[in-house]
Design an enzyme around this catalytic site. Structure first.
Site, PDB file in Angstrom:
ATOM      1  N   GLY A   1     -11.293   1.588   2.856  1.00 26.53           N
ATOM      2  CA  GLY A   1     -10.154   1.678   1.946  1.00 26.53           C
ATOM      3  C   GLY A   1     -10.121   0.578   0.913  1.00 26.53           C
TER       4      GLY A   1
ATOM      5  N   ASP B   1      10.432   2.779   6.921  1.00 28.62           N
ATOM      6  CA  ASP B   1      10.036   1.395   7.111  1.00 28.62           C
ATOM      7  C   ASP B   1      11.137   0.715   7.921  1.00 28.62           C
ATOM      8  OD1 ASP B   1       7.907  -0.625   5.412  1.00 28.62           O
ATOM      9  OD2 ASP B   1       9.584  -1.570   6.459  1.00 28.62           O
TER      10      ASP B   1
ATOM     11  N   ILE C   1       0.839  -1.202   0.000  1.00 27.71           N
ATOM     12  CA  ILE C   1       0.000   0.000   0.000  1.00 27.71           C
ATOM     13  C   ILE C   1       0.870   1.247   0.000  1.00 27.71           C
ATOM     14  CG2 ILE C   1      -1.734   1.310   1.268  1.00 27.71           C
ATOM     15  CD1 ILE C   1      -2.708  -1.386   2.436  1.00 27.71           C
TER      16      ILE C   1
ATOM     17  N   GLU D   1     -15.504  -0.271  15.832  1.00 27.29           N
ATOM     18  CA  GLU D   1     -16.238   0.016  14.602  1.00 27.29           C
ATOM     19  C   GLU D   1     -17.660  -0.540  14.705  1.00 27.29           C
ATOM     20  OE1 GLU D   1     -13.953  -1.431  11.313  1.00 27.29           O
ATOM     21  OE2 GLU D   1     -12.330  -0.014  11.649  1.00 27.29           O
TER      22      GLU D   1
ATOM     23  N   ASP E   1      -9.668   6.504   8.234  1.00 24.51           N
ATOM     24  CA  ASP E   1     -10.570   5.454   7.764  1.00 24.51           C
ATOM     25  C   ASP E   1     -10.641   4.307   8.765  1.00 24.51           C
ATOM     26  OD1 ASP E   1     -12.215   4.121   5.790  1.00 24.51           O
ATOM     27  OD2 ASP E   1     -10.486   2.911   5.216  1.00 24.51           O
TER      28      ASP E   1
ATOM     29  N   ALA F   1      -4.518   2.879   8.113  1.00 22.43           N
ATOM     30  CA  ALA F   1      -3.873   1.654   8.604  1.00 22.43           C
ATOM     31  C   ALA F   1      -4.573   1.137   9.854  1.00 22.43           C
ATOM     32  CB  ALA F   1      -2.394   1.902   8.845  1.00 22.43           C
ATOM     33  N   ARG F   2      -4.246   1.681  11.020  1.00 22.28           N
ATOM     34  CA  ARG F   2      -4.834   1.259  12.280  1.00 22.28           C
ATOM     35  C   ARG F   2      -4.968   2.468  13.200  1.00 22.28           C
ATOM     36  NH1 ARG F   2      -5.870  -2.430   9.610  1.00 22.28           N
ATOM     37  NH2 ARG F   2      -5.587  -4.666  10.003  1.00 22.28           N
TER      38      ARG F   2
ATOM     39  N   HIS G   1     -13.963   2.826   7.357  1.00 24.59           N
ATOM     40  CA  HIS G   1     -13.082   1.683   7.070  1.00 24.59           C
ATOM     41  C   HIS G   1     -13.422   1.091   5.699  1.00 24.59           C
ATOM     42  CE1 HIS G   1     -10.448  -1.605   9.124  1.00 24.59           C
ATOM     43  NE2 HIS G   1     -10.082  -1.374   7.869  1.00 24.59           N
TER      44      HIS G   1
END
Length: 306
Positions: free
Chosen positions: A282, A175, A156, A262, A257, A232-233, A280
């Protein structure tokens, strides 16, 4: 082959999907613990026992559920993340865990870029005011020449890098395991602190760790007026610190998102006028659902054929 397979992603359990027919053709019975909604722990404990396979979404999979899953041989995610279950606990019980790596990358990346532009140009704010007949304008900023920090450069993140470069942005990637074969003009890897310090915008594409990446200390180092995108989170951001960042103007906009729960309960952060919300979604595109479902079914059949 034969036996029951549970299907729990909301994108599949409500309306089904043609790729699931391959399971039926191989003699499997498909069961839906909670058609069209995220299943609860009780839904799963009631349905999963006796299933040999499970095509799973992002719903939490507790150890109680794993204990109840007698006969289960494989959990096949229709996405990449597996932080909704304890992989080691599943494997200890003899349950294989498979992922549809990269299947929804394009959909998530496109949404991240859309949210980025919405934050720079105040699109939701302008829409809300104009729908109410209130003609107001806020000056926006162009993204060309600005610096985007991409935190997490997997499938992603790399798609986001390419799209941002196409918009004329400079992109810095962080990363913990950088792919040195990934090279683009206008892109470089850097340590996390440097990437955040130089960013006009931040896009998060990594799994959660022991602490939020954007806590009060990290947010204090960001450039004033930064736009933050999180597809992501939710755990990657300290909500209290982010609210303070928005109120102070350090953060121009947060576009997210993802949520801890949720659907999320009301909060001061989510109701802030410069917070942009998506449910959420994506990976919720025709193309991403098609790819992810096909890969998840392939993974189920691969394991169950052994």
């Amino acid at each position: 082959m034969g036996g029951r397979i549970a299907v729990t992603p909301r994108s599949l359990s409500g309306a089904g999907h043609p790729a699931l027919a391959r399971l039926v053709e191989r003699g499997f019975e498909i069961v839906y613990p909670a058609p069209g909604r995220t299943p609860s722990e009780d839904d799963l404990i009631r349905t999963v026992p006796g299933c040999v396979g499970w095509l799973a979404g992002v719903e939490p999979i507790s150890n109680r559920v794993l204990d109840a899953a007698t006969g289960l041989r494989v959990i096949s995610r229709n996405g990449t993340g597996v932080d909704n279950l304890d992989v080691a606990a599943a494997e200890t019980r003899g349950i294989a865990v498979e992922r549809a790596v990269g299947a929804n990358a394009r959909g998530v990346a496109e949404l991240a870029i859309a949210l980025l532009l919405a934050g720079f140009r105040h699109i939701p704010w302008s829409h809300d005011h104009l729908k109410k007949g209130d003609w107001q304008r806020r000056i926006g900023r162009e993204v060309r020449g600005r610096t985007l920090a991409v935190i997490g450069c997997g499938a992603i993140g790399r798609d986001v890098v390419d799209m941002a470069l196409g918009l004329g942005m400079e992109v810095i990637g962080y990363d913990p395991y950088p792919g040195h074969s990934f090279a683009r003009p206008g892109f470089r890897f850097a340590p996390l602190a440097e990437a955040l310090r130089l960013a006009d915008a931040v896009s998060l594409h990594c799994p959660p760790a022991g602490r939020p990446i954007l806590d009060a200390g990290a947010i204090a180092t960001l450039r004033p007026g930064v736009v933050v995108v999180n597809t992501a989170r939710a755990e990657l951001i300290d909500e209290g610190a982010m609210l303070e960042g928005l109120d102070s103007g350090r953060v121009q906009a947060l576009a997210t998102d993802v949520f801890v729960a949720e659907p999320p309960p009301p909060s001061a952060l989510l109701s802030h006028e410069r917070v942009i919300l998506m449910p959420h979604a994506g990976g919720l595109t025709d193309e991403s659902v098609e790819r992810a479902t096909r890969v998840a079914v392939d993974n189920l059949l691969k394991v169950l054929a052994q």
